[in-house]
Design a protein around this motif. Structure first.
Motif, PDB file in Angstrom:
ATOM      1  N   LYS A  12      -2.367   5.630  -3.223  1.00  0.00           N
ATOM      2  CA  LYS A  12      -1.971   4.406  -2.517  1.00  0.00           C
ATOM      3  C   LYS A  12      -1.727   4.692  -1.033  1.00  0.00           C
ATOM      4  O   LYS A  12      -2.170   3.939  -0.167  1.00  0.00           O
ATOM      5  N   LEU A  13      -1.037   5.794  -0.734  1.00  0.00           N
ATOM      6  CA  LEU A  13      -0.782   6.153   0.662  1.00  0.00           C
ATOM      7  C   LEU A  13      -2.088   6.452   1.383  1.00  0.00           C
ATOM      8  O   LEU A  13      -2.278   6.044   2.535  1.00  0.00           O
ATOM      9  N   VAL A  16      -3.628   3.195   2.352  1.00  0.00           N
ATOM     10  CA  VAL A  16      -2.925   2.578   3.485  1.00  0.00           C
ATOM     11  C   VAL A  16      -3.317   3.282   4.782  1.00  0.00           C
ATOM     12  O   VAL A  16      -3.617   2.635   5.795  1.00  0.00           O
ATOM     13  N   LEU A  17      -3.336   4.615   4.776  1.00  0.00           N
ATOM     14  CA  LEU A  17      -3.687   5.360   5.988  1.00  0.00           C
ATOM     15  C   LEU A  17      -5.137   5.128   6.420  1.00  0.00           C
ATOM     16  O   LEU A  17      -5.451   5.224   7.601  1.00  0.00           O
ATOM     17  N   ASP A  18      -5.997   4.799   5.475  1.00  0.00           N
ATOM     18  CA  ASP A  18      -7.391   4.519   5.810  1.00  0.00           C
ATOM     19  C   ASP A  18      -7.586   3.093   6.326  1.00  0.00           C
ATOM     20  O   ASP A  18      -8.654   2.767   6.831  1.00  0.00           O
ATOM     21  N   ALA A  82       6.377   5.442   3.973  1.00  0.00           N
ATOM     22  CA  ALA A  82       6.269   6.885   3.766  1.00  0.00           C
ATOM     23  C   ALA A  82       6.598   7.553   5.084  1.00  0.00           C
ATOM     24  O   ALA A  82       6.210   7.075   6.152  1.00  0.00           O
ATOM     25  N   VAL A  83       7.338   8.636   5.012  1.00  0.00           N
ATOM     26  CA  VAL A  83       7.640   9.468   6.174  1.00  0.00           C
ATOM     27  C   VAL A  83       7.035  10.836   5.894  1.00  0.00           C
ATOM     28  O   VAL A  83       7.391  11.494   4.918  1.00  0.00           O
ATOM     29  N   PHE A 139       7.349   3.196  -2.807  1.00  0.00           N
ATOM     30  CA  PHE A 139       6.257   2.282  -3.143  1.00  0.00           C
ATOM     31  C   PHE A 139       4.919   2.715  -2.559  1.00  0.00           C
ATOM     32  O   PHE A 139       3.956   2.003  -2.630  1.00  0.00           O
ATOM     33  N   LEU A 140       4.845   3.843  -1.884  1.00  0.00           N
ATOM     34  CA  LEU A 140       3.587   4.373  -1.394  1.00  0.00           C
ATOM     35  C   LEU A 140       3.436   5.784  -1.939  1.00  0.00           C
ATOM     36  O   LEU A 140       2.596   6.506  -1.740  1.00  0.00           O
TER      37      LEU A 140
END
Length: 140
Positions: A12-13, A16-18, A82-83, A139-140
């Protein structure tokens, strides 16, 4: 986790990053206080990268102390975040091409097409690479 190991991005992360999500980069000022700025981000496998001018505060901070964190908070999922934390690696070669790669991702145009006035005055660029050593996410 030892510094030479990396944390794994979730599916999922990665998605999102893409996407053209903006991220907040945090570096440390000389007095230890945080400095944050919003940037475009790209992904190369499990690593992240962004491009900026060599004259920017975040680059001066990273040259002195290469620790940084990147916060991802997609606008369509306000409680998801996300960190990603780790140590920056700076690279000059290929930075204009990576700037165009990011510009195409975020605007559909090369940087020169998207913002010709700024492109003509761009300083020397540097790419900041981050291999996440730690990821804290919800959630990511």
């Amino acid at each position: 986790m030892p510094a030479n190991e990396s944390a794994t991005l979730s599916e999922k992360l990665t998605g999102v990053l893409d996407s053209p999500v903006f991220v907040t980069v945090a570096t440390l000022q000389p007095d230890g206080s945080p400095h944050q700025s919003v940037v475009w981000v790209g992904r190369n496998g499990g690593d992240l990268f962004f491009v900026t001018g060599v004259d920017k505060r975040k680059i001066r901070n990273l040259r002195r102390d290469p620790r940084l964190s990147v916060t991802v908070n997609p606008p369509d999922e306000p409680y998801g975040y996300a960190v990603l934390s780790g140590t920056a690696r700076l690279e000059s070669a290929g930075s204009r091409q990576r700037m165009d790669e990011l510009s195409l991702k975020y605007t559909g145009l090369t940087y020169a097409e998207h913002n010709p006035e700024t492109y003509a005055r761009l300083p020397e660029l540097v790419t900041v690479h981050l291999t996440p050593e730690k990821i804290a996410a919800r959630f990511l």
